[in-house]
Write an enzyme that holds these catalytic residues in place. Structure first.
Site, mmCIF file in Angstrom:
data_model
loop_
_atom_site.group_PDB
_atom_site.id
_atom_site.type_symbol
_atom_site.label_atom_id
_atom_site.label_comp_id
_atom_site.label_asym_id
_atom_site.label_seq_id
_atom_site.Cartn_x
_atom_site.Cartn_y
_atom_site.Cartn_z
ATOM 1 N NE ARG A 83 9.227 -18.592 18.528
ATOM 2 C CZ ARG A 83 8.180 -19.452 18.102
ATOM 3 N NH1 ARG A 83 6.986 -19.222 18.131
ATOM 4 N NH2 ARG A 83 8.571 -20.603 17.210
ATOM 5 C CE LYS A 185 10.179 -23.485 19.288
ATOM 6 N NZ LYS A 185 9.293 -24.352 19.629
ATOM 7 C CD GLU A 221 1.774 -22.951 24.476
ATOM 8 O OE1 GLU A 221 1.228 -22.977 23.683
ATOM 9 O OE2 GLU A 221 3.085 -22.460 24.860
HETATM 10 N N1 PLP Z 1 3.737 -23.671 21.860
HETATM 11 C C1 PLP Z 1 4.678 -24.473 22.038
HETATM 12 C C2 PLP Z 1 5.028 -24.822 23.547
HETATM 13 C C3 PLP Z 1 5.582 -24.906 21.103
HETATM 14 O O1 PLP Z 1 6.625 -25.721 21.449
HETATM 15 C C4 PLP Z 1 5.163 -24.404 19.673
HETATM 16 C C5 PLP Z 1 6.177 -24.900 18.543
HETATM 17 O O2 PLP Z 1 6.865 -24.094 18.095
HETATM 18 C C6 PLP Z 1 4.049 -23.720 19.337
HETATM 19 C C7 PLP Z 1 3.433 -23.408 20.638
HETATM 20 C C8 PLP Z 1 3.903 -22.915 18.249
HETATM 21 O O3 PLP Z 1 4.827 -22.281 17.706
HETATM 22 P P1 PLP Z 1 5.125 -21.799 16.263
HETATM 23 O O4 PLP Z 1 3.781 -21.503 15.646
HETATM 24 O O5 PLP Z 1 5.869 -20.629 16.173
HETATM 25 O O6 PLP Z 1 5.663 -23.078 15.629
HETATM 26 C C1 COI Z 2 7.700 -26.565 16.418
HETATM 27 O O1 COI Z 2 6.630 -26.617 15.972
HETATM 28 O O2 COI Z 2 8.687 -26.151 15.897
HETATM 29 C C2 COI Z 2 8.092 -27.030 17.748
HETATM 30 O O3 COI Z 2 8.729 -26.386 18.590
HETATM 31 C C3 COI Z 2 7.293 -28.376 18.283
HETATM 32 C C4 COI Z 2 8.432 -29.243 18.709
HETATM 33 C C5 COI Z 2 8.946 -28.911 20.037
HETATM 34 C C6 COI Z 2 8.565 -30.674 17.973
#
Ligand code: PLP
Ligand code: COI
Length: 341
Positions: A83, A185, A221
């Protein structure tokens, strides 16, 4: 024996803590250097570093878990590495090779082993890799030099913790544009979320829900986490949109719902005026883990799902299974766990 640290693991929130070592590697003239662990947590940057002006920055978040046997393991770090490559491509930054990304995370976890919380405390070691344009630029253009770093710290809950439901409010602000950077991200998305987040918190909500930026009719989100719902006929549903972050927790939960709980799982549009189709709802992410959504405020009304005080039965099972896999109590699907040795 490694060093001992004096931390009240159960009292940890989601806050920065300086640990002993971090990793740093620089990209110049088309290649990455070897990379190394350093003790200094300060980065020296030129005043003209691209990241300070034009925002060339992307990051990741993953965790190291301590098992019952005292081992340490990472959950799907290859997915975070990939990612970050996608995020880097979106901002014209060089990709960090997957092996380099994983190796950096492993090095940082090992070097800070004393900070990996004990099994059973609920706490984990949060790992934050990031990539910035550190080369000097004044015209709007990609930097000629880049810096990749990884640091870590022990953390507890991002929201209230465990399976305590929290309420969210729908915001009119957008975190991303229809063809913007929502699926990457990148720091800019989070800068855009600070004001709506503050407004939601000021009104007593844990965070805000973003709707799709084009029509404002579909859930995208839940703050810095993905939305999921459990329909009244027991299907796991995740939101589908090109401008949400493709969460690794969400993707994993779709598989857990299917293969461990025998449910159907689908990704599709979720309309904000059709919340009645869900018996339960939650926010999922690395930091949020699974946070049950008590209710969602929309147009002045609070829509309560299962309960504002207790997680629903499916949310509980998803939570137990996911955490069981991450902490090594439940057998993981092939390739999900990397042991840190
Ligand atoms: N959506 C956003 C905007 C986030 O910052 C995160 C955190 O990483 C997620 C979703 C969930 O992603 P993940 O499950 O890969 O941590
Ligand atoms: C994560 O779950 O890793 C996120 O990115 C959330 C974070 C911005 C606190």
């Amino acid at each position: 024996m490694g060093k001992a640290v004096n931390i009240d693991w159960k009292a940890l929130g989601f806050k920065y803590m300086k640990t002993d070592f971090r990793y740093i590697s620089r990209w110049k003239d088309g290649k990455w250097d070897e990379g190394k662990l350093v003790e200094d947590n300060m980065l020296a940057l030129s005043e003209a570093a691209n990241v300070l002006h034009y925002g060339q920055e992307c990051f990741e978040g993953l965790k190291a878990y301590r098992t019952k046997e005292g081992e340490i393991q990472l959950f799907r770090p290859d997915m975070n590495a990939k990612r970050m490559q996608d995020s880097a491509k979106r901002l014209l930054m060089p990709e960090v090779p997957v092996e380099k990304f994983i190796d950096a995370c492993v090095k940082v976890v090992k070097a800070n082993e004393a900070y990996v919380p004990p099994y059973g405390t609920g706490a984990t070691l949060y790992i934050r890799p990031f990539l910035i344009g550190s080369g000097e630029t004044i015209g709007v253009a990609p930097a000629s030099e880049y810096t990749f770093c990884v640091f870590c710290m022990p953390v507890g809950a991002y929201f209230k913790g465990g399976l305590t439901p929290v309420n969210f409010t729908v915001t009119d602000y957008d975190r991303a544009a229809p063809n913007g950077t929502g699926a990457a991200k990148v720091g800019g998305n989070y800068a855009a979320s600070l004001l709506p987040h503050a407004k939601a918190v000021e009104r007593g909500f844990a965070d805000c829900i973003y709707l799709d930026p084009a029509t404002h009719t579909k859930i995208e989100e839940v703050g810095a986490a993905n939305f999921f719902g459990i329909t009244k006929d027991n299907k796991f549903v995740a939101a589908k949109s090109p401008s949400i972050l493709p969460g690794i927790t969400r993707l994993s939960l779709m598989q857990v719902a299917k293969d461990y709980l025998g449910m159907e799982a689908e990704e599709r549009e979720i309309f904000i005026d059709k919340l009645d189709e869900f018996a339960e709802a939650g926010a999922c992410g690395t930091a949020a883990v699974i946070t049950p959504i008590g209710g969602i405020e929309y147009k002045g009304k609070l829509h309560v799902f299962y309960s504002e005080t207790e997680a629903g039965p499916v949310t509980k099972k998803l939570y137990e299974t996911l955490c069981g896999i991450q902490f090594g109590d439940i057998k993981a699907p092939e390739g999900w766990i990397l042991k840190v040795k």
